[in-house]
Scaffold this active site. Structure first.
Site, PDB file in Angstrom:
ATOM      1  N   LYS B  78       0.861  -1.196   0.000  1.00  0.00           N
ATOM      2  CA  LYS B  78       0.000   0.000   0.000  1.00  0.00           C
ATOM      3  C   LYS B  78       0.888   1.235   0.000  1.00  0.00           C
ATOM      4  O   LYS B  78       1.873   1.291   0.751  1.00  0.00           O
ATOM      5  CB  LYS B  78      -0.887  -0.027   1.253  1.00  0.00           C
ATOM      6  CG  LYS B  78      -1.922   1.097   1.306  1.00  0.00           C
ATOM      7  CD  LYS B  78      -2.771   1.017   2.583  1.00  0.00           C
ATOM      8  CE  LYS B  78      -3.907   2.035   2.558  1.00  0.00           C
ATOM      9  NZ  LYS B  78      -4.744   1.953   3.790  1.00  0.00           N
ATOM     10  N   SER B 158      -9.784   2.043   2.784  1.00  0.00           N
ATOM     11  CA  SER B 158      -8.893   2.791   1.924  1.00  0.00           C
ATOM     12  C   SER B 158      -7.868   1.951   1.179  1.00  0.00           C
ATOM     13  O   SER B 158      -7.311   2.401   0.189  1.00  0.00           O
ATOM     14  CB  SER B 158      -8.132   3.819   2.770  1.00  0.00           C
ATOM     15  OG  SER B 158      -7.265   3.155   3.684  1.00  0.00           O
ATOM     16  N   SER B 182     -10.194  -0.157   6.961  1.00  0.00           N
ATOM     17  CA  SER B 182      -9.539  -0.032   5.650  1.00  0.00           C
ATOM     18  C   SER B 182      -8.872  -1.285   5.114  1.00  0.00           C
ATOM     19  O   SER B 182      -8.397  -1.290   3.980  1.00  0.00           O
ATOM     20  CB  SER B 182      -8.502   1.094   5.695  1.00  0.00           C
ATOM     21  OG  SER B 182      -9.146   2.344   5.664  1.00  0.00           O
TER      22      SER B 182
END
Lengths: 95, 493, 484
Positions: B78, B158, B182
């Site tokens: 990420k 997210s 997330s």
């Protein structure tokens, strides 16, 4: 709590975020709605409740006092929008 | 499309160790998949060259029998984890061109275990979002689409890019971070498994902060076992993070299959929220039945302050974020939008550098901390947070793990829920309470919605008891036997 | 002691509280492993933590906690075993994180006190409100460019103790005495070196005025940048006068921050330069509460040195030195130790006199401090021994002292090599006495009327013997000769 335009302008200044004049009114409405929503919390009885400080209780975490870093001004300033002789260069600060 | 990308992380590891294929073959198959799925916009930065370099070391370590936990396995990161000399953006304009001169502790561990870095995945800007639509680099689309509909659906957020990359068989596993859901919510939306460990299990050092008291790195995989293996490589004490716990990392991967016999599984009655779609209710009951069939006892529990979790979260997280994001000021790194003086440079840089959702949260956070409002909002929220945490402590006196739906719906179309922030925030209604309490939670795919999109179930454990999450998750995984592939991938499989 | 300002409408008194920022002595910074050394090239002592890079986290320096507790104990203050680091949020280019990590609602040290000694021998107790730990900011360089400011973060993150006094100070002089005493205690404790030139000790003064007899406080102004002992009094005097003039001309004092301009000796408003502050303090979620372990405070308390007040009392009681001399001797630990080494087993008053008047006099003349003294305490002690056992005369002792200061040689060697030993043997002194009497019949006449003139004869004989003759012996011989 309903926010007015001037409060939005004040908060925007505290947060150093440019909010153009024509966006202040809509933003005030939007933020007011959010605040209204979070104000449900007033229903919760929290008398005598200590605010949470640590989610997971952990023992003190302290470092030894020794120099383990530094000596690389070039690395520290490598990402700077402007740098000179090891300094960061920023717009003139008026004292 | 090579079948190598369809292996699980655990299978690929076994294959490399048994020399059934080479590191190069495995890596090149994934690099091809990466190229083939650029339409998903799952990656902000691709690092195939870095991966190829890492592969050389991995190959020789495998050769010498010195393989790490993830030796030679291509994974994705990420883009909230700082990676040395590799563009790190948090999906924000304000970090334009930022190449950290340092490595996050989690990624350092991963490279130490021999993992190969395919790239940095897209996310909601500064991890603020539940649909991966707030990225400066554009929305991520899920590899899934609803039956009879060609419109892209969101991967969740997210960590949407990481979830999409693992679901689309681009990466064997990926890192995520979870602040209010997330990892778990995108895992559910994308039909994969995702674990958020206990707060303090993985180091936050070098992970770009959103809300420090909630942020926690975690793992995506295509099986519970993969998540256990991957998290083992990520987790562990880090003296550079004062909130990281000095606890040994258990051998989760070996005990995933321990079963649920004799466990008490709690179903919180407050999670039956108004207007919850019946298919969510059904999959939840289904999950309970599966566990009961495998010898667990199902008990009803109560988490009385559940309905206050979201408002609590939307005070605490923005408050911390408003301070955490103050360092993005155009002075030392990233974007600088020059103004006619210093004050204007600050205003313009931050006004233009942050997207609408980030600006909104910074504004709210600034407001709730400001003079005269701190007690009414922030302090109140920290008190309610304690009540929420206490609810869990009490509930765990009656059960060993808590079973809930991961999200109140399946994935929605890209563009939906954009007008109403609160409607968007409601996506996290089931994940936020345990985040506020710092507890571990795993989301496991359990079935499909009527529109053919994945639905996930969440298992919440006691502090530091990821093991129970894995065991219960594995039991659901076995019963659900979720083998449906995203539609775009079916033909290739 | 009272200090008042005579205005047109009456007499005013001043109320002052001081906020002192003392840099903690430590190798590395409060939350990072970068060095605290002074004078490094720009940004050389900066870690990525200090530069506020994304994802960086603070970790507390254990030694800084210890230093704060030590200082708190030295100020006889309450130590809070549970304190909290909070974030003070504001934007400034020398503040990389966009917040300063400080302590706010729960400081590590609470109420304490500091006793100041007035020149008239009285003492006053000034209350300490609190002491907390916080990070220093970086440095802005404005004069290198017309349109840009250069930022050096070497100081960014260095640990400071902010020590806040109660508004107990009533005269500019008391403010100076407070600063001196605080500096002295910090140096005794080894928690701050107190070097104001390098900015290791900085002072802000909260000043207000009120009519004499009034008990309520007036509106105060915070005077920043009072960065030398000299300026503390000047800044307060100026500011108090300004406030009196303002009120007497019918205006009001506005609560504000003012900057002291050392060159002009004035304070001026920083209004307009700083907006209304709203620091949005909240507990730093990257750090745990600072919980002091069991026995921690006790262990530090047991390791504290004898502090100036206790030492002063002991010097007065044990050595019989005057309170004033004791005050001078204990200001610096090194001075006190030097004095004690000299005084050990000797006449302490004499030792104090030699240390304060002779040694400090010569040091001051040469612009040196005690650490640079060429005369060791042992040598000074031996010199006093030579004086007291009659080996040398008082006059010669001072000469020997001067040579010791010049050459660093031991007093015994100087006396030996230069033949300065006092002569007491009558047979060798008598010829000189006879000579002086024979050569000065007029003075002999004067002596008959006024026997005090014998002092003149003694002086002449001493001169002839090069100061070596024992004056008492000389006086005895002369008396016998003149009277006989």
């Amino acid at each position: 709590m309903s926010l007015d335009r001037s409060t939005v302008a004040r908060i925007a200044n505290l947060a150093r975020i440019d909010v153009p004049d024509d966006q202040q009114e809509p933003l005030a409405r939007e933020l007011s709605n959010l605040l209204l929503w979070v104000e449900q919390l007033r229903e919760v009885d929290t008398d005598g409740v200590e605010p949470l400080r640590m989610i997971m209780p952990l023992p003190p975490r302290w470092r030894e006092d020794s120099v383990t870093d530094g000596g690389h001004a070039d690395v520290v300033t490598a990402n700077a929008p402007a740098a000179l002789d090891g300094f960061f260069v920023v717009p003139k600060v008026v004292e | 499309m090579s079948e190598l990308t369809y292996l699980t992380l655990t299978q690929a590891r076994a294959g490399l160790l048994a020399k059934e294929f080479s590191v190069d073959e495995l890596l090149e198959a994934h690099i091809s998949a990466l190229a083939a799925h650029r339409d998903l916009n799952a990656f902000i930065t691709e690092t195939a060259d870095l991966a190829r370099q890492q592969a050389k070391t991995a190959a020789s370590r495998l050769q010498r029998g010195e393989a790490g936990l993830l030796e030679g396995l291509p994974i994705a990161i990420k883009d909230l984890f700082c990676t040395t000399d590799v563009l790190t953006t948090a999906a924000s304009h304000i970090l334009d061109g930022f190449k950290p001169p340092y490595e996050s502790s989690v990624t350092r561990k991963l490279w130490g275990e021999g993992a190969l870095c395919l790239g940095k995945t897209n996310l909601d800007e500064f991890a603020m979002g539940s649909a991966n639509v707030t990225s400066y680099y554009g929305p991520v689309r899920s590899p899934w689409t609803a039956v009879g509909d060609n419109v892209a659906v969101v991967p969740g957020g997210s960590s949407g890019g990481s979830a999409a990359a693992v679901a689309a068989r681009i990466a064997l596993a990926a890192t995520g971070t979870d602040t209010g859901g997330s990892i778990r919510q995108p895992a559910a939306f994308c039909g994969i498994t995702g674990i958020k460990p206990t707060y303090g299990r993985c180091s936050r050092f070098g992970v770009i902060a959103f809300a420090s008291s909630l942020d926690q790195p975690g793992a995506f995989g295509r099986s519970v076992e993969d998540c256990a293996l991957f998290l083992e490589a990520m987790a562990g004490y880090d003296p550079n993070d004062s909130t990281s716990a000095d606890l040994p990392v258990p051998d989760w991967k070996s005990e995933v299959g321990g079963g649920v016999k004799g466990m008490r599984i709690g179903l919180p009655r407050e999670y039956r929220v108004d207007g919850m779609p019946s298919e969510i209710e059904q999959i939840w009951q289904q999950g309970a039945s599966w566990l009961k069939a495998q010898g667990a006892e199902i008990v009803e529990i109560s988490l009385p302050h559940t309905k206050y979790a979201l408002p609590t979260y939307y005070i605490i997280a923005p408050a911390e974020a408003s301070s955490n994001l103050a360092r993005y000021d155009g002075m030392r790194f990233g974007l600088r939008v020059p103004g006619k003086n210093l004050a204007e440079t600050y205003m313009k840089t931050r006004g233009e550098g942050f997207g609408a959702e980030v600006r909104r949260r910074i504004m709210i956070g600034t407001y709730v901390l400001s003079a005269g409002y701190y007690d009414a909002y922030y302090l109140k929220a920290q008190k309610v947070r304690r009540r929420i945490a206490d609810d869990f402590t009490q509930a765990f006196e009656h059960c060993d793990a808590i079973l809930t739906p991961t999200a109140p719906s399946a994935a929605f179309r890209v563009g939906d829920k954009m007008d109403d922030p609160v409607a968007m925030y409601l996506n996290d209604v089931f994940t936020v309470p345990s985040s506020l309490a710092g507890l571990p939670g795993i989301s496991v795919p359990a079935g499909l919605s009527a529109s053919g999109l994945p639905l996930g179930l969440q298992v919440i454990g006691r502090p530091w008891d990821e093991m129970t999450c894995f065991k219960v998750g594995r039991a659901i995984e076995q019963a659900a036997d979720f083998t449906t592939l995203p539609y775009g991938l079916e033909a290739a499989a | 002691m009272s200090y008042t300002i005579e205005g047109n409408t009456g007499t005013w008194e001043i109320v002052v509280g001081l906020e002192v920022h003392a840099q903690v002595i430590s190798e590395s910074k409060l939350f990072s492993g970068a060095s605290t050394a002074y004078g490094a090239p720009p940004n050389a002592n900066v870690s990525i933590v200090d530069a506020g890079m994304p994802g960086m986290l603070p970790v507390v320096n254990a030694h800084c906690i210890r230093q704060a507790v030590r200082t708190g104990l030295g100020l006889k203050a309450q130590i809070n075993k549970d304190s909290v680091f909070e974030r003070k949020n504001y934007f400034y280019p020398d503040l990389p994180q966009g917040y300063q990590i400080s302590q706010y609602l729960h400081p590590i040290v609470g109420n304490g006190e500091l006793v100041i000694d007035m020149p008239n021998g009285e003492s006053r107790t000034i209350g300490i409100t609190r002491l907390h730990l916080e990070q220093d900011a970086g440095k802005s360089v404005h004069d290198r460019s017309d349109d840009a400011t250069l930022i050096d973060l070497n100081r960014s993150g260095v640990a400071l103790m902010e020590i806040v006094s109660e508004p107990d100070i009533r005269t500019p002089e008391e403010a100076v005495l407070y600063m001196r005493k605080l500096r002295s205690i910090l140096r005794y404790l080894g928690t701050c070196d107190g070097n104001m030139e390098e900015g290791n000790l900085r002072c802000d003064a909260n000043v207000s005025v009120r009519r004499r007899g009034e008990t309520a406080f007036g509106t105060r102004c915070e005077i920043k940048n009072v960065n030398s002992m000299r300026f503390v009094a000047r800044a307060i005097e100026y500011e108090a006068r300004r406030q009196v003039d303002l009120i007497e001309s019918g205006q009001t004092v506005v609560q504000e921050t003012r900057l002291f301009d050392a060159q002009k000796g004035e304070t001026r408003s920083m209004r307009g330069k700083e907006e209304a502050h709203d620091y949005r303090y909240f507990p730093d979620p990257d750090l745990l509460p600072v919980i002091l372990p069991e026995g921690y405070v006790e262990e530090i308390a047991a390791s504290l040195p004898e502090l100036p007040d206790a030492k002063k009392s002991r010097f007065i009681a044990d050595y019989g030195v005057t309170p004033y001399d004791a005050g001078v001797l204990v200001m610096e630990q090194q001075t006190a130790a030097y004095f004690e080494a000299v005084a050990q087993g000797r006449d302490a008053k004499q030792a104090a006199n030699w240390v304060i008047n002779e040694l400090f006099g010569l040091l001051a003349k040469g612009g040196k401090d005690l650490s640079e003294t060429p005369i060791s305490a042992d040598d000074l002690g031996r010199l006093l021994d030579l004086l007291n056992d009659g080996t040398i005369s008082g006059r010669l002792a001072k000469d020997v002292f001067a040579i010791m200061f010049e050459t660093g040689q031991s007093p015994a060697r100087i006396v030996e090599e230069r033949g300065l030993k006092q002569v007491t043997d009558t047979s060798s002194i008598e010829p000189f006495c006879e000579e002086v009497i024979a050569a000065n019949p007029g003075q002999v006449e004067t002596y008959r009327k006024n026997p005090k003139v014998i002092g003149w004869f003694v002086g002449q004989v001493m001169k002839k013997t090069g100061g070596k003759a024992n004056p008492a012996v000389v006086t005895g011989i002369l008396q016998k000769m003149l009277d006989g």
